[in-house]
Design an enzyme around this catalytic site. Structure first.
Site, PDB file in Angstrom:
ATOM      1  N   TRP A  95      68.753 125.157 107.846  1.00 18.23           N
ATOM      2  CA  TRP A  95      67.606 125.809 108.471  1.00 18.23           C
ATOM      3  C   TRP A  95      67.094 124.990 109.654  1.00 18.23           C
ATOM      4  O   TRP A  95      66.642 125.549 110.658  1.00 18.23           O
ATOM      5  CB  TRP A  95      66.475 125.976 107.445  1.00 18.23           C
ATOM      6  CG  TRP A  95      65.227 126.580 107.988  1.00 18.23           C
ATOM      7  CD1 TRP A  95      64.923 127.905 108.061  1.00 18.23           C
ATOM      8  CD2 TRP A  95      64.095 125.897 108.561  1.00 18.23           C
ATOM      9  NE1 TRP A  95      63.676 128.093 108.630  1.00 18.23           N
ATOM     10  CE2 TRP A  95      63.154 126.875 108.941  1.00 18.23           C
ATOM     11  CE3 TRP A  95      63.795 124.557 108.769  1.00 18.23           C
ATOM     12  CZ2 TRP A  95      61.937 126.540 109.521  1.00 18.23           C
ATOM     13  CZ3 TRP A  95      62.580 124.232 109.350  1.00 18.23           C
ATOM     14  CH2 TRP A  95      61.668 125.210 109.716  1.00 18.23           C
ATOM     15  N   HIS A  96      67.197 123.667 109.557  1.00 17.96           N
ATOM     16  CA  HIS A  96      66.667 122.812 110.618  1.00 17.96           C
ATOM     17  C   HIS A  96      67.518 122.832 111.879  1.00 17.96           C
ATOM     18  O   HIS A  96      67.021 122.478 112.956  1.00 17.96           O
ATOM     19  CB  HIS A  96      66.527 121.372 110.116  1.00 17.96           C
ATOM     20  CG  HIS A  96      65.272 121.142 109.335  1.00 17.96           C
ATOM     21  ND1 HIS A  96      65.181 121.407 107.993  1.00 17.96           N
ATOM     22  CD2 HIS A  96      64.037 120.689 109.712  1.00 17.96           C
ATOM     23  CE1 HIS A  96      63.955 121.116 107.572  1.00 17.96           C
ATOM     24  NE2 HIS A  96      63.238 120.689 108.596  1.00 17.96           N
ATOM     25  N   GLY A  97      68.765 123.216 111.795  1.00 15.68           N
ATOM     26  CA  GLY A  97      69.556 123.253 113.013  1.00 15.68           C
ATOM     27  C   GLY A  97      71.026 123.520 112.769  1.00 15.68           C
ATOM     28  O   GLY A  97      71.555 123.280 111.677  1.00 15.68           O
TER      29      GLY A  97
END
Length: 468
Positions: free
Chosen positions: A319-321
């Site tokens: 989700w963060h990247g």
């Protein structure tokens, strides 16, 4: 546009507040929607279409689920359609290039992927609209009939671009029945100013040290420089993101909304389990409620619980990247959470608290290396320097210079990452009484004044969570 910009603080926000409070109450959600669309379109007007589509799409899905609530097959299809479309849009813009690059690497192909700019805040508002449809399907919330009210929830500029992630159930009643007050507005201003100070005065200044260390060739790094640099980043990302969250919550209060806090002094934690209950709490809550619990949580035996933990932390990392370092970062914490649930938390019970705290900060700091370096090889090389592997000197002139010039700042940020300043401030405020009524506003005005001076003179004003 970011909260820590002069145009937001002195132009956009005052105009929005003025317009919001002079119109009849029935029009205030509409004003919020218009202001939010202007805020979002300021940097990337093209991608406003995606946000509007997500808003209308899930509003219609809500109507369909309500209309066919007695026919589970239809509502289940609507729910699946909502999840697939929302995640499809998110994955296309966020992971399209990542997938193509990995296909090329595995199959030795030469596929080309056009670089797509990531729509700001898409990870946040996608999760928000999905929470509405899922909770409506599960019967946890009631259908929102008013599309303007629903649009106000999705597009609300205070938490649009970087959270906190607001679940629909947490704010449903406030959308149509909130009561603004002068006291609440004042609390919002205080929170906004505190967040501004965290971001501009603390995060930006300590971030300069990390930028200097990261720019050095790896071969020239000393052990002390590496530690000073990554500790600087550790505090930069905390004050950057928690400061933005404070500003978002404060802005919400100015418009009559109660938004749950997102950080609770995570760096005082004595275990990784505790750390993730205090850091980015809205994201942890979202994954727990919509992924971990539906998978079975901890109710189907130890092995399935561990499986569920790794699935959640794989998803949290991704989700963060769109980069493998984020995936490894997520799984890295998943490993320690499983170890703690297996035996380590019980082992800590009979040990001095500082042992758990030192262990937690060590794991977290090393984790930030994995998080910050997109290139995993470089990240691992940096960790080797930190622990003295290779021919790197223990201390050099650069390290001593960094330590000397930032010693006072380190003391301030360490103190400010604990509840101590707040407790002292509240204690003095209650004891000073009438003097406090004069002194406290002066302190807040000084924070605004000094922050404004920094924003006028400094070009270094990054916001780390915009890329997520």
């Amino acid at each position: 546009m970011v909260f820590s910009s002069l145009i937001f603080i002195f132009v956009f926000l005052p105009l929005t507040i003025f317009t919001y409070y002079i119109v009849p109450r029935a029009l205030r959600n509409f004003i919020l929607v218009v202001a939010s669309l202007i805020f979002y379109a300021w940097g990337e007007p093209t991608y406003i279409v995606i946000m509007l589509f997500s808003t209308v799409f899930d509003y219609i899905n809500g109507l369909l689920i309500h209309k066919y609530k007695e026919r589970k097959t239809i509502t289940r299809l609507v729910l699946i359609n909502s999840i697939v479309v929302n995640l499809g849009i998110l994955c296309f813009f966020k992971y399209y290039g990542f997938v193509v690059d990995n296909i090329n690497a595995v199959f030795n192909l030469g596929l080309t992927a056009k670089k797509l700019p990531l729509p700001v805040g898409i990870s946040f508002y996608t999760f928000q609209t999905m929470s509405y449809v899922i909770d409506l399907y599960l019967g946890k919330v009631k259908m929102q009939k008013n599309i303007i009210s629903f649009a106000a929830y999705v597009t609300m500029f205070p938490q649009l671009v970087a959270g906190p992630i607001v679940k629909y159930g947490d704010i449903a009643k406030q959308l149509n029945n909130r009561k603004e007050s002068l006291d609440m507005f004042g609390e919002g201003v205080e929170l906004f100013v505190i967040g501004l100070g965290k971001k501009v005065l603390l995060a930006n200044n300590i971030g300069i040290l990390w930028s200097s260390v990261k720019a050095l060739p790896m071969n020239n790094l000393s052990v002390l420089s590496a530690w000073l640099g990554i500790i600087a980043f550790t505090f930069q990302i905390y004050f950057d993101f928690s400061g933005y969250s404070d500003m978002a919550i404060g802005l919400g209060k100015m418009f009559g909304f109660h938004i749950n806090k997102n950080f609770n002094y995570p760096y005082i934690s004595k275990s990784i389990t505790e750390f993730w209950r205090r850091w980015h709490m809205s994201l942890g809550s979202w994954f727990r409620e919509y992924v971990y619990i539906p998978l079975g949580g901890n109710k189907k035996g130890r092995l399935k619980q561990y499986r569920n933990i790794f699935i959640v932390w794989f998803a949290t990392g991704l989700w963060h990247g769109a980069s493998w370092n984020f995936v490894f970062w997520g799984l890295y914490f998943g490993v320690f959470l499983v170890i703690e649930k297996t035996f380590l938390l019980k082992w800590f019970d009979n040990k001095p608290k500082f042992i758990g705290h030192v262990y937690t900060m060590l794991i977290v700091i090393v984790g930030w290396v994995l998080f910050e370096f997109d290139n995993i090889t470089q990240g691992l090389a940096f960790i080797k320097v930190m622990f003295g592997f290779g021919t790197h000197s223990l201390i050099d002139g650069s390290a001593l210079y960094y330590l000397y010039t930032n010693a006072l700042l380190f003391i301030v940020i360490i103190l400010c990452s604990t509840p101590i300043p707040r407790k002292v401030f509240l204690s003095l405020q209650s004891k000073l009484k009438m003097i406090g009524v004069i002194v406290v506003p002066i302190i807040y005005m000084l924070i605004v004044f000094v922050s404004t001076a920094y924003l006028v003179n400094e070009t270094y004003n990054p916001f780390l969570y915009f890329r997520f």
